[in-house]
Design an enzyme around this catalytic site. Structure first.
Site, PDB file in Angstrom:
ATOM      1  N   ARG A 110       0.754  -1.124  -0.054  1.00 55.22           N
ATOM      2  CA  ARG A 110       0.065   0.110   0.002  1.00 55.22           C
ATOM      3  C   ARG A 110       1.003   1.265  -0.050  1.00 55.22           C
ATOM      4  O   ARG A 110       0.923   1.895   0.976  1.00 55.22           O
ATOM      5  CB  ARG A 110      -0.975  -0.141   1.296  1.00 55.22           C
TER       6      ARG A 110
ATOM      7  N   GLN B  80      -0.654   2.409  -5.896  1.00 48.12           N
ATOM      8  CA  GLN B  80      -2.183   2.566  -5.742  1.00 48.12           C
ATOM      9  C   GLN B  80      -3.220   2.263  -6.742  1.00 48.12           C
ATOM     10  O   GLN B  80      -4.374   1.650  -6.868  1.00 48.12           O
ATOM     11  CB  GLN B  80      -2.445   4.105  -5.577  1.00 48.12           C
TER      12      GLN B  80
ATOM     13  N   ASP C  49      -3.975  -1.672  -6.718  1.00 51.79           N
ATOM     14  CA  ASP C  49      -4.540  -2.111  -5.511  1.00 51.79           C
ATOM     15  C   ASP C  49      -5.783  -2.855  -5.686  1.00 51.79           C
ATOM     16  O   ASP C  49      -6.869  -2.098  -5.569  1.00 51.79           O
ATOM     17  CB  ASP C  49      -4.590  -0.951  -4.615  1.00 51.79           C
TER      18      ASP C  49
ATOM     19  N   SER D 135      -8.425  -2.864  -2.816  1.00 47.82           N
ATOM     20  CA  SER D 135      -9.274  -1.772  -2.438  1.00 47.82           C
ATOM     21  C   SER D 135     -10.182  -1.610  -3.527  1.00 47.82           C
ATOM     22  O   SER D 135     -11.628  -1.408  -3.174  1.00 47.82           O
ATOM     23  CB  SER D 135      -8.475  -0.551  -2.795  1.00 47.82           C
TER      24      SER D 135
ATOM     25  N   TYR E  68      -3.018  -1.216   7.608  1.00 51.05           N
ATOM     26  CA  TYR E  68      -3.777  -2.233   8.069  1.00 51.05           C
ATOM     27  C   TYR E  68      -3.750  -2.145   9.491  1.00 51.05           C
ATOM     28  O   TYR E  68      -3.039  -1.953  10.271  1.00 51.05           O
ATOM     29  CB  TYR E  68      -3.367  -3.610   7.637  1.00 51.05           C
TER      30      TYR E  68
END
Ligand code: NAD
Length: 394
Positions: free
Chosen positions: A128, A133, A136, A139, A235
């Site tokens: 992350r 990004q 990801d 997500s 996290y």
């Protein structure tokens, strides 16, 4: 020679997503790759074969697709341990597989892929960091899951969400509590707000307070010392049993006032923490709904049965699995875009493919390489858990 990328049809029961959508095939083609798609791979997601051909992909049989240098999947072996077995004989040494694969729990499957000589990249392990990004996928899928969870709750609830002032009287808004305000939780909060509910959000990471409030929801403060609850990846850390016990005690009063509880609390690589005991669920008013988005990890509610709907003393508890697949068009579009960004990282200017293990993104996601499990965390787990007992569980 140009690298070939194969997109097989997904075989996990009920899986409707596809790893690459036609638009991504075209983008990869422009970079010099040649994309081969199994017939009807995108059909259930709303991407018919003709769209693939018109974007330059070649349609082929499954065995032909598996001859490609790189296989892009939604669910690779670890995330599809039963049906995925049929593909093992189609793999060849030196091949690369990119997909979700439950790498921290499906240890047998990790070992199996190493044995087959393939390089396996697990999308779950995407670091992350800002540079990753656009890759990801967790997500992306969590965004869809959070949205869908609210729609399921709204449908199961015998009330409507918004406040209405009508000639027939005033309808009070539904009260929704979202436990776990990560990507899925925040999307659930936003969706419930859009439907007009009064929303509360809670997370063990107090850093999310601002995000919850910026969506127009109230942050639930519990009198409990969370200490350092966030790891360096953003996290949640696993907390001790005493913490969870106290958390449940304090949540009891918050939960009993709700019409809907959406729970999304998770700790990577671990079973989901129990936040709602049977007793706590029983304190809800009859007709209330719990949607346990953490059902895939065992669930946040003691009464959850993954994949089922349980009605207990008038309370409905939904344990949906694979929510992202229930909006397969957009889930595929987002996943495809994540995979394409990841592929671009490794495609060279001359259209070939290079695994550069000095790159953090490559190193963190690469589980197997050259007949070995090379990922440090997976190796640790393999050392402490005999592969034969680890199973393909989640
Ligand atoms: P996740 O699915 O692992 O967990 C969901 C949520 O459950 C998390 O917010 C976690 O804090 C919460 N949780 C865990 N135990 C709990 C408990 N006992 N009680 C209440 N809540 C509990 O996490 P996720 O949604 O994938 O990501 C979490 C966070 O990571 C995001 O909100 C974001 O801040 C960060 N993130 C960063 C990037 C990036 O920088 N590129 C990308 C994605 C996410």
């Amino acid at each position: 020679m140009a690298v070939t990328i194969g997109v097989p049809r997904e075989t996990f029961p009920g899986e409707r997503r596809v790893a690459l959508v036609p638009r991504s095939c075209e983008a990869l083609g422009k970079l010099g790759a040649s994309v081969i798609v199994e017939q009807s791979a995108g059909a259930e997601a709303g991407f018919p074969d003709e769209q693939y051909s018109s974007r330059g992909a070649r349609l082929a049989s499954r065995s032909e697709v598996f001859q490609a240098d790189i296989i892009a999947q939604v669910r690779s072996l670890g995330a599809n341990p039963e049906a995925g077995r049929a593909d093992i004989s189609l793999l060849h040494p030196g091949q690369t597989i990119i997909g979700f694969g439950e790498p921290l729990t499906a240890l047998d499957q990790d070992s199996e892929l190493a044995k087959a000589g393939v390089s396996f990249f697990a999308m779950e392990l995407m670091p992350r960091i800002t540079r990753a990004q656009s890759m990801d996928a967790l997500s992306s899928m969590a965004t869809i899951a959070g949205y869908k969870a609210v729609l399921l709750a709204a449908t199961a609830l015998p009330k409507i969400f918004p406040m209405l002032m009508t000639a027939a009287g005033t309808v009070t808004p539904a009260r929704v509590l979202v436990l776990g305000a990560g990507v899925a939780g925040l999307q659930a909060i936003a969706t419930a707000r859009r439907l007009g509910a009064v929303v509360h959000g809670y997370d063990v990471r107090s850093a999310v307070r601002e995000q919850i409030e910026s969506l127009g929801a109230k942050f639930v403060v519990l009198d409990i010392d969370t200490g350092p609850s966030e790891d360096k990846g953003g996290y949640a850390k696993a907390m001790g049993e005493e913490f969870y016990r106290r958390q449940r005690e304090l949540l009891t009063n918050v939960i009993r006032e709700q019409d809907v509880v959406i729970s999304t609390a998770a700790v990577p690589g671990k079973k989901a923490p129990i936040l709602i005991t049977t007793e706590m669920a029983e304190a809800l008013a009859p007709g209330s709904v719990i949607v346990d988005v953490a059902a895939e990890r065992g669930g946040n509610c003691e009464l959850t049965r993954p994949g089922e709907t349980v009605v207990h003393q008038g309370i409905t508890i939904l344990g949906p699995l694979n929510l992202a697949s229930s909006a397969p068009y957009h889930a595929s579009q987002m996943y495809s875009s994540n995979v394409t960004s990841f592929l671009k990282l490794m495609l060279t200017k001359d259209g070939s493919f290079k695994i550069n293990r000095d790159d953090e993104i490559v190193r963190e996601t690469l589980v197997t390489f050259g007949n070995e499990v090379v990922h440090a965390r997976v190796n640790e787990l393999l050392g402490s858990t005999p592969a034969t007992q680890a199973g393909g569980g989640r």
